[in-house]
Design a protein around this motif. Structure first.
Motif, PDB file in Angstrom:
ATOM      1  N   ILE A 156       0.801  -1.206   0.008  1.00  0.00           N
ATOM      2  CA  ILE A 156       0.116   0.052   0.076  1.00  0.00           C
ATOM      3  C   ILE A 156       1.023   1.003  -0.047  1.00  0.00           C
ATOM      4  O   ILE A 156       1.734   1.494   0.793  1.00  0.00           O
ATOM      5  CB  ILE A 156      -0.932  -0.112   1.171  1.00  0.00           C
ATOM      6  N   LYS A 157       0.918   1.960  -1.141  1.00  0.00           N
ATOM      7  CA  LYS A 157       1.879   2.942  -1.529  1.00  0.00           C
ATOM      8  C   LYS A 157       1.540   4.247  -0.661  1.00  0.00           C
ATOM      9  O   LYS A 157       0.567   4.524   0.118  1.00  0.00           O
ATOM     10  CB  LYS A 157       1.961   3.257  -2.752  1.00  0.00           C
ATOM     11  N   PRO A 158       2.716   5.181  -0.712  1.00  0.00           N
ATOM     12  CA  PRO A 158       2.764   6.572   0.046  1.00  0.00           C
ATOM     13  C   PRO A 158       1.572   7.132   0.016  1.00  0.00           C
ATOM     14  O   PRO A 158       0.701   7.942   0.929  1.00  0.00           O
ATOM     15  CB  PRO A 158       3.968   7.318  -0.214  1.00  0.00           C
ATOM     16  N   GLY A 205      13.780   7.044 -11.057  1.00  0.00           N
ATOM     17  CA  GLY A 205      14.134   8.118 -10.132  1.00  0.00           C
ATOM     18  C   GLY A 205      12.803   8.534  -9.418  1.00  0.00           C
ATOM     19  O   GLY A 205      13.058   8.605  -8.014  1.00  0.00           O
ATOM     20  N   GLU A 206      11.913   8.676 -10.016  1.00  0.00           N
ATOM     21  CA  GLU A 206      10.559   9.396  -9.506  1.00  0.00           C
ATOM     22  C   GLU A 206      10.044   8.409  -8.610  1.00  0.00           C
ATOM     23  O   GLU A 206       9.451   8.625  -7.803  1.00  0.00           O
ATOM     24  CB  GLU A 206      10.070   9.968 -10.814  1.00  0.00           C
ATOM     25  N   LEU A 207      10.007   7.264  -9.238  1.00  0.00           N
ATOM     26  CA  LEU A 207       9.202   6.158  -8.752  1.00  0.00           C
ATOM     27  C   LEU A 207      10.079   5.760  -7.166  1.00  0.00           C
ATOM     28  O   LEU A 207       9.350   5.687  -6.271  1.00  0.00           O
ATOM     29  CB  LEU A 207       9.333   4.845  -9.562  1.00  0.00           C
ATOM     30  N   ALA A 215      -5.880  -1.209 -13.591  1.00  0.00           N
ATOM     31  CA  ALA A 215      -4.831  -1.178 -14.556  1.00  0.00           C
ATOM     32  C   ALA A 215      -3.881  -0.268 -13.803  1.00  0.00           C
ATOM     33  O   ALA A 215      -4.263   0.528 -12.775  1.00  0.00           O
ATOM     34  CB  ALA A 215      -5.329  -0.559 -15.691  1.00  0.00           C
ATOM     35  N   THR A 216      -2.489  -0.202 -14.309  1.00  0.00           N
ATOM     36  CA  THR A 216      -1.609   0.740 -13.717  1.00  0.00           C
ATOM     37  C   THR A 216      -2.111   2.185 -13.706  1.00  0.00           C
ATOM     38  O   THR A 216      -1.712   2.705 -12.672  1.00  0.00           O
ATOM     39  CB  THR A 216      -0.169   0.507 -14.468  1.00  0.00           C
ATOM     40  N   ASN A 217      -2.352   2.580 -14.722  1.00  0.00           N
ATOM     41  CA  ASN A 217      -2.952   3.850 -15.101  1.00  0.00           C
ATOM     42  C   ASN A 217      -4.305   4.123 -14.507  1.00  0.00           C
ATOM     43  O   ASN A 217      -5.304   3.486 -14.989  1.00  0.00           O
ATOM     44  CB  ASN A 217      -2.818   4.335 -16.287  1.00  0.00           C
ATOM     45  N   VAL A 238      -0.688   7.558 -12.824  1.00  0.00           N
ATOM     46  CA  VAL A 238       0.092   6.250 -13.025  1.00  0.00           C
ATOM     47  C   VAL A 238       1.181   6.254 -12.109  1.00  0.00           C
ATOM     48  O   VAL A 238       1.538   4.989 -11.940  1.00  0.00           O
ATOM     49  CB  VAL A 238       0.267   6.459 -14.590  1.00  0.00           C
ATOM     50  N   GLY A 239       1.710   6.926 -11.754  1.00  0.00           N
ATOM     51  CA  GLY A 239       2.807   6.948 -10.658  1.00  0.00           C
ATOM     52  C   GLY A 239       2.339   6.709  -9.210  1.00  0.00           C
ATOM     53  O   GLY A 239       2.867   5.943  -8.397  1.00  0.00           O
ATOM     54  N   GLU A 240       1.551   7.562  -8.946  1.00  0.00           N
ATOM     55  CA  GLU A 240       1.059   7.387  -7.452  1.00  0.00           C
ATOM     56  C   GLU A 240      -0.223   6.772  -7.604  1.00  0.00           C
ATOM     57  O   GLU A 240      -1.445   7.388  -7.331  1.00  0.00           O
ATOM     58  CB  GLU A 240       0.785   8.899  -6.882  1.00  0.00           C
ATOM     59  N   ASN A 241      -0.275   5.379  -7.606  1.00  0.00           N
ATOM     60  CA  ASN A 241      -1.563   4.586  -7.866  1.00  0.00           C
ATOM     61  C   ASN A 241      -1.785   3.706  -6.769  1.00  0.00           C
ATOM     62  O   ASN A 241      -2.256   2.666  -7.151  1.00  0.00           O
ATOM     63  CB  ASN A 241      -1.220   3.814  -9.355  1.00  0.00           C
ATOM     64  N   SER A 242      -1.266   3.900  -5.669  1.00  0.00           N
ATOM     65  CA  SER A 242      -1.842   3.364  -4.341  1.00  0.00           C
ATOM     66  C   SER A 242      -1.436   1.949  -3.998  1.00  0.00           C
ATOM     67  O   SER A 242      -1.284   1.654  -2.812  1.00  0.00           O
ATOM     68  CB  SER A 242      -3.467   3.492  -4.504  1.00  0.00           C
ATOM     69  N   VAL A 243      -1.302   1.187  -5.107  1.00  0.00           N
ATOM     70  CA  VAL A 243      -0.806  -0.310  -4.639  1.00  0.00           C
ATOM     71  C   VAL A 243      -0.011  -0.897  -5.718  1.00  0.00           C
ATOM     72  O   VAL A 243       0.102  -0.383  -6.612  1.00  0.00           O
ATOM     73  CB  VAL A 243      -2.243  -1.187  -4.386  1.00  0.00           C
ATOM     74  N   HIS A 244       0.863  -1.763  -5.188  1.00  0.00           N
ATOM     75  CA  HIS A 244       1.823  -2.712  -5.879  1.00  0.00           C
ATOM     76  C   HIS A 244       1.322  -4.175  -5.651  1.00  0.00           C
ATOM     77  O   HIS A 244       0.960  -4.317  -4.428  1.00  0.00           O
ATOM     78  CB  HIS A 244       3.140  -2.638  -5.234  1.00  0.00           C
ATOM     79  N   GLY A 245       1.402  -4.916  -6.617  1.00  0.00           N
ATOM     80  CA  GLY A 245       1.118  -6.136  -6.565  1.00  0.00           C
ATOM     81  C   GLY A 245       2.202  -7.081  -7.560  1.00  0.00           C
ATOM     82  O   GLY A 245       2.251  -6.922  -8.581  1.00  0.00           O
ATOM     83  N   SER A 246       2.455  -8.306  -6.921  1.00  0.00           N
ATOM     84  CA  SER A 246       3.529  -9.053  -7.638  1.00  0.00           C
ATOM     85  C   SER A 246       2.596  -9.569  -9.127  1.00  0.00           C
ATOM     86  O   SER A 246       1.699  -9.716  -9.015  1.00  0.00           O
ATOM     87  CB  SER A 246       3.795 -10.233  -6.933  1.00  0.00           C
TER      88      SER A 246
END
Ligand code: GTP
Ligand code: MG
Length: 138
Positions: free
Chosen positions: A8-10, A59-61, A90-92, A109-117
């Motif tokens: 759960i992203k920043p 870098g931004e990521l 979707a990512t975006n 698209v960058g600040e997209n709340s979650v990452h998943g494998s």
């Protein structure tokens, strides 16, 4: 049962969306079998996203991922990897299906709340990157 790794992203932790996002996982039949709130170091973020090191947004990521705490989790369930990606959308966020986490909560698209494998091999690597076996409680 399959396991997958989630962040759960920043942008989401900052807006107090952790509970709402976990509710989406649980409603989809995914069980949280490990969870912790951490703030990544730059070295950790760069290592975690190593596959993207040549991408223009690398870098931004990484700067975004260390900007505030994140919640790292292991989710377990039938077809957990695919199920989690379905719940994320979707990512975006502008391409994400209605009702998905990214459609409802992501800011860009960058600040997209979650990452998943994205596959069994990356799920195993990502889980091992953040958790020891003792922290996984099925
Ligand atoms: P993850 O679950 O985070 O891996 O997302 P994904 O598999 O849907 O996307 P991908 O692996 O292609 O990209 C990884 C992450 O990089 C994304 O989740 C975004 O946070 C970020 N990202 C992807 N494309 C862009 C972009 O064009 N700009 C920026 N700033 N970030 C991007
Ligand atoms: Mg990815």
């Amino acid at each position: 049962l399959e396991r997958t790794f989630s962040i759960i992203k920043p942008d989401a932790t900052r807006r107090n969306l952790t509970g709402k996002i976990v509710a989406k996982f649980e409603d989809a039949g995914l069980r949280v079998v490990a969870s912790k709130r951490i703030q990544m170091t730059l070295a950790q973020a760069q290592a975690f996203y190593g596959v993207h090191s040549e991408r223009p947004f690398f870098g931004e990521l990484c700067e975004f991922m260390i900007s505030e705490p994140v919640v790292v989790q292991v989710l377990e369930g039938e077809g957990a990897i695919a199920k989690n990606r379905e719940v994320m959308g979707a990512t975006n966020p502008s391409d994400a299906a209605a009702g998905t986490i990214r459609a409802e909560f992501a800011e860009s698209v960058g600040e997209n709340s979650v990452h998943g494998s994205d596959a069994p091999e990356t799920a195993a690597e990502e889980i091992a990157f953040f958790f020891s076996g003792l922290e996984l409680v099925g």
